[in-house]
Design a protein around this motif. Structure first.
Motif, PDB file in Angstrom:
ATOM      1  N   LEU A 414       0.865  -1.179   0.000  1.00 28.45           N
ATOM      2  CA  LEU A 414       0.000   0.000   0.000  1.00 28.45           C
ATOM      3  C   LEU A 414       0.899   1.226   0.000  1.00 28.45           C
ATOM      4  CD1 LEU A 414      -2.927  -0.803   2.467  1.00 28.45           C
ATOM      5  CD2 LEU A 414      -2.944  -0.801  -0.022  1.00 28.45           C
ATOM      6  N   PHE A 415       0.820   1.990  -1.065  1.00 27.51           N
ATOM      7  CA  PHE A 415       1.658   3.176  -1.178  1.00 27.51           C
ATOM      8  C   PHE A 415       1.283   4.179  -0.091  1.00 27.51           C
ATOM      9  CE2 PHE A 415       3.435   6.897  -3.462  1.00 27.51           C
ATOM     10  CZ  PHE A 415       4.704   6.374  -3.669  1.00 27.51           C
ATOM     11  N   ASP A 416       2.274   4.881   0.453  1.00 23.10           N
ATOM     12  CA  ASP A 416       2.095   5.862   1.529  1.00 23.10           C
ATOM     13  C   ASP A 416       1.625   5.198   2.828  1.00 23.10           C
ATOM     14  OD1 ASP A 416       2.900   7.937  -0.091  1.00 23.10           O
ATOM     15  OD2 ASP A 416       0.852   8.424  -0.739  1.00 23.10           O
ATOM     16  N   HIS A 417       1.839   3.884   2.965  1.00 23.68           N
ATOM     17  CA  HIS A 417       1.558   3.165   4.205  1.00 23.68           C
ATOM     18  C   HIS A 417       2.830   2.464   4.688  1.00 23.68           C
ATOM     19  CE1 HIS A 417      -2.631   3.919   3.232  1.00 23.68           C
ATOM     20  NE2 HIS A 417      -3.016   3.365   4.378  1.00 23.68           N
ATOM     21  N   TYR A 418       2.788   2.030   5.936  1.00 22.16           N
ATOM     22  CA  TYR A 418       3.898   1.291   6.526  1.00 22.16           C
ATOM     23  C   TYR A 418       3.384  -0.052   7.022  1.00 22.16           C
ATOM     24  CZ  TYR A 418       6.566   5.631   6.412  1.00 22.16           C
ATOM     25  OH  TYR A 418       7.226   6.760   5.994  1.00 22.16           O
ATOM     26  N   MET A 419       4.252  -1.062   6.984  1.00 22.76           N
ATOM     27  CA  MET A 419       3.882  -2.378   7.484  1.00 22.76           C
ATOM     28  C   MET A 419       4.398  -2.536   8.911  1.00 22.76           C
ATOM     29  SD  MET A 419       4.719  -6.148   5.904  1.00 22.76           S
ATOM     30  CE  MET A 419       3.551  -5.974   4.558  1.00 22.76           C
ATOM     31  N   ILE A 445       0.170  -5.700   9.778  1.00 22.96           N
ATOM     32  CA  ILE A 445      -0.914  -4.768   9.467  1.00 22.96           C
ATOM     33  C   ILE A 445      -0.332  -3.548   8.758  1.00 22.96           C
ATOM     34  CG2 ILE A 445      -2.474  -5.461  11.337  1.00 22.96           C
ATOM     35  CD1 ILE A 445      -1.375  -3.109  12.968  1.00 22.96           C
ATOM     36  N   TRP A 446      -1.156  -2.950   7.891  1.00 17.06           N
ATOM     37  CA  TRP A 446      -0.758  -1.703   7.239  1.00 17.06           C
ATOM     38  C   TRP A 446      -1.233  -0.539   8.092  1.00 17.06           C
ATOM     39  CZ3 TRP A 446       2.678  -1.666   3.563  1.00 17.06           C
ATOM     40  CH2 TRP A 446       2.790  -2.731   2.665  1.00 17.06           C
ATOM     41  N   ILE A 447      -0.325   0.388   8.344  1.00 15.41           N
ATOM     42  CA  ILE A 447      -0.674   1.568   9.143  1.00 15.41           C
ATOM     43  C   ILE A 447      -0.295   2.816   8.357  1.00 15.41           C
ATOM     44  CG2 ILE A 447      -0.387   0.365  11.343  1.00 15.41           C
ATOM     45  CD1 ILE A 447       2.343   1.727  11.608  1.00 15.41           C
ATOM     46  N   THR A 448      -0.866   3.954   8.766  1.00 15.21           N
ATOM     47  CA  THR A 448      -0.590   5.216   8.084  1.00 15.21           C
ATOM     48  C   THR A 448       0.626   5.890   8.695  1.00 15.21           C
ATOM     49  OG1 THR A 448      -2.069   6.412   9.563  1.00 15.21           O
ATOM     50  CG2 THR A 448      -3.031   5.500   7.536  1.00 15.21           C
ATOM     51  N   GLU A 449       1.044   6.976   8.057  1.00 17.98           N
ATOM     52  CA  GLU A 449       2.202   7.730   8.546  1.00 17.98           C
ATOM     53  C   GLU A 449       1.945   8.284   9.954  1.00 17.98           C
ATOM     54  OE1 GLU A 449       5.769   9.732   8.807  1.00 17.98           O
ATOM     55  OE2 GLU A 449       5.218   8.489   7.093  1.00 17.98           O
ATOM     56  N   SER A 450       0.713   8.688  10.231  1.00 20.00           N
ATOM     57  CA  SER A 450       0.394   9.263  11.539  1.00 20.00           C
ATOM     58  C   SER A 450       0.469   8.218  12.657  1.00 20.00           C
ATOM     59  CB  SER A 450      -1.004   9.897  11.510  1.00 20.00           C
ATOM     60  OG  SER A 450      -1.985   8.921  11.178  1.00 20.00           O
ATOM     61  N   GLN A 451       0.329   6.905  12.307  1.00 18.46           N
ATOM     62  CA  GLN A 451       0.379   5.851  13.325  1.00 18.46           C
ATOM     63  C   GLN A 451       1.784   5.313  13.554  1.00 18.46           C
ATOM     64  OE1 GLN A 451      -2.757   3.525  11.123  1.00 18.46           O
ATOM     65  NE2 GLN A 451      -3.546   3.158  13.195  1.00 18.46           N
ATOM     66  N   ARG A 452       2.729   5.740  12.741  1.00 17.39           N
ATOM     67  CA  ARG A 452       4.057   5.129  12.771  1.00 17.39           C
ATOM     68  C   ARG A 452       4.759   5.308  14.121  1.00 17.39           C
ATOM     69  NH1 ARG A 452       9.146   6.598   8.704  1.00 17.39           N
ATOM     70  NH2 ARG A 452      10.607   5.100   9.622  1.00 17.39           N
TER      71      ARG A 452
END
Length: 677
Positions: A414-419, A445-452
């Motif tokens: 998922l682009f612009d996401h983190y695993m 799980i895939w998380i967003t930049e704000s959750q990193r």
């Protein structure tokens, strides 16, 4: 005797005879005209010859023409001093070229002498000297280049011989030209001395022998002397000019005329600027406005014509390029390029393109370079070039890894996401899109930049998309590196070793083993993740045991035992006791009893039910190790290891099977189970 040989002999003999025997004025006119003709022929041949070697006999020509011209000088001097009537040519040059005026004639003669001495002779002499030096210095390099082309098959023996002969001719020619320019300089000096002698001697003979007054003798004999000097110096000047042209030739593709026109009148904007400057000078200064404006318009019109030609040539070239491309596509043999298979390919959808595009800040290409470097350091093998290409048939965020054109693994990001992956001790779970890590199929799980930041603080392992792809690609390469190792790769590795270990290589290859057999051993090691970086130890072990067996599987076991330090360091890196599983001796005996030897190698004839019992037992024991968080390692006796590995490889690809002889004596092991049936 050939006619050409006879003509050359008569030419040289006549030059010597003319120095001794007086010559009639009519014959002198004929020979002076011949001298001028020969000088013109030499000048124009030098101008239009495509390379200097087209006139390789020029040094000899210089010597012969110089001798002939000096003999004519001597004959004309005799006639001037004895009769005062040296013929029509000398008199015409003195009156017509000199303008019939003593002072004008002297000035014209002095100008010619200055041009020949200071401008042409001096420059030609320097160029010939430098060219000869550089030609001789470049000979060894040219000879080596010919030998290299011959060794690689780029040229044939006949072509190599022709090129060597040409190099020899060039060195001989420019070396001779370096000395031949001295003839030209000496010829001009001799002409000057002869003219001075004619001047003094003519005045003396006119006054003391013929009873003429000083002014009358000066006027009569000076005109004749200047005429004699001009008729001698003008051909000499042409020969000097030919010498300069020949030693300054640089192109072999076209004659001098084509080169000069193309290089001087090929840039339209230059002609525009020159034309504008000429018109400006004609209008703003007292210079003739008609002449300068006419030149300016001529240059501007010429520039426009050349610009049109360039545009037409560009369009024609573009059309020809398109036609050539179309012809190339239509050619039947073009299909052969489609048969080539890349060793490793990474195909991705259009959504992943920004990761591979450096202009958009992507660093996937840099990561691929680091992967090749990392694998080379870790396993001692050069990874083939990895081809990256986009594929519109894939999903936007999907990628596929291919080995030899066949897909072996794939993933989706998922682009612009983190695993985010849970290592097992996170304090609090976070919400995200469930997925699996593609390399090891671990839940994530895939998380967003704000959750990193929060995920990292809670203990999650957070990875960005480029790292996910790079890690996945690295694991695929490690698992398939044995298959990617070619005979040529093995030969390259052996060549590197041979530079410092020629004795080892000469003993082993091809006397004991061929490249293909060494390749099989190295592939066996790589398939189980054993580094082949210590290639010298591997080859020495093969040299020790290849005389007793050529079975590559058996030789692999000998090599593994010689690499026990590296194997122990890989699987038992610390000083703590390592938990492992052992193999029941009864199972080992049954496996060895079922081994059958054939010409194609060895294989197991174990009962299928017994095989299933063994595999089931292996699964139970491996589960125990995994529950403890340990690597699945099974220890066996040396003679059984390779057969047990073959037996279990289809069921447990990540199972590590090590023999007792591959473990250092200081390693502490703890058996937590035993494989039985």
């Amino acid at each position: 005797m050939k006619k050409s040989d006879l003509a050359l002999g008569i030419f040289l003999l006549s030059a010597i005879i003319f120095m001794i025997i007086p010559m009639p004025a009519a014959l002198l006119d004929i020979l002076l005209a011949l001298n001028i003709s020969i000088a013109l022929i030499i000048l124009l041949n030098a101008l239009f010859s495509q390379e200097a070697l087209n006139m390789s006999s020029f040094p000899s020509i210089l010597l012969f023409t110089t001798l002939f011209r000096i003999s004519l000088n001597i004959s004309s001097t005799k006639l001037i001093l004895t009769t005062g009537a040296p013929g029509n040519v000398v008199t015409t040059f003195g009156n017509f070229v000199g303008g019939g005026d003593l002072i004008v004639g002297i000035i014209v003669y002095i100008v010619l002498i200055i041009i020949q001495f200071i401008v042409i002779n001096k420059g030609s002499e320097r160029v010939a000297e430098v060219t000869a030096r550089f030609t001789l210095d470049a000979m060894p390099g040219k000879q080596m280049a010919i030998d290299a082309d011959l060794n690689t098959g780029a040229i044939t023996d006949v072509q190599a011989r022709e090129r060597r002969e040409k190099i020899q001719e060039e060195s001989s020619f420019f070396g001779a030209m370096d000395g031949a320019t001295k003839y030209v300089k000496g010829d001009a000096t001799a002409g000057l001395v002869i003219t001075f002698i004619n001047f003094i001697g003519g005045i003396a003979i006119g006054m003391f022998r013929q009873g003429l007054g000083f002014n009358e003798a000066l006027d009569r004999y000076t005109i004749l002397t200047i005429g004699d000097g001009l008729v001698s110096q003008i051909p000499s000047l042409m020969i000097s000019l030919a010498t300069g042209i020949l030693v300054t030739k640089v192109s072999k593709e076209a004659d001098m005329g084509d080169i000069l026109v193309k290089q001087l009148f090929s840039i339209p904007k230059v002609l525009y600027m020159v034309g504008a400057a000429m018109i400006f000078l004609g209008i703003t200064t007292p210079l003739n406005v008609v002449v300068f404006s006419a030149y300016g318009l001529l240059f501007i019109i010429s520039g426009r014509v050349i610009a049109n030609r360039i545009e037409i040539a560009g369009i024609e070239e573009e059309v020809n390029t398109d036609e050539s491309s179309a012809d190339e596509i239509r050619r039947p043999e073009n299909v052969t390029s489609l048969l080539q298979v890349d060793p490793i390919e990474l195909e991705f959808g259009y959504g992943i393109i920004p990761l591979a595009d450096t202009n958009q800040g992507g660093d996937l290409l840099d990561r691929v370079v680091m992967i090749r470097r990392q694998v080379a350091l870790e396993l001692g093998c050069v990874v083939p070039m990895i081809r990256l290409r986009d594929n519109i048939q894939l999903k936007p965020n999907q990628y596929v890894i291919k080995i030899k054109g066949t897909p072996v693994s794939e993933g989706e990001i998922l682009f612009d996401h983190y695993m985010a992956m849970n290592p097992g001790y996170v304090e609090e779970e976070i919400t995200g899109i469930p997925t699996f890590e593609p390399s090891f199929h671990l839940p994530a799980i895939w998380i967003t930049e704000s959750q990193r930041e929060r995920a990292e603080s809670l203990g999650y392992t957070v990875v960005d998309p480029p790292s996910i792809i790079a890690t996945h690609l690295t694991e695929v390469i490690r698992n398939n590196l044995g298959e990617l190792l070619t005979r040529q790769d093995v030969q390259n590795l052996i060549n590197n070793v041979q530079e410092s270990n020629s004795t080892l290589i000469s003993e082993l290859i091809p006397k004991l083993l061929g490249i293909g057999e060494v390749q099989k051993v190295l592939q066996n090691l790589l398939k189980e993740g054993i580094s082949i970086r210590d290639l010298i130890t591997i080859l020495e072990t093969l040299a020790d045991f290849a005389s007793t067996t050529r079975d590559t599987d058996v030789l692999t076991e000998y090599v593994r035992q010689s690499l026990k330090r590296a194997i122990s360091n890989k699987y038992f890196p610390d000083s703590e006791t390592t938990s492992v599983v052992t193999l029941d001796p009864k199972i080992e005996q049954e496996i060895m009893g079922s081994v059958k030897q054939t010409e194609q190698g060895t294989y197991l004839t174990l009962d299928p039910e017994k095989t299933q019992d063994i595999i089931h037992s292996v699964g139970e024991e491996v589960s125990k190790l995994e529950n403890l968080g340990k690597n699945p390692i099974i220890i066996t006796s040396p003679i059984v290891r390779m057969y047990f590995k073959k037996l279990t490889s289809d069921y447990y690809k990540d199972l590590i099977v090590i023999s007792y002889n591959e473990i250092e004596s200081d390693v502490e092991l703890q058996s937590v189970g035993m494989v039985t049936a």
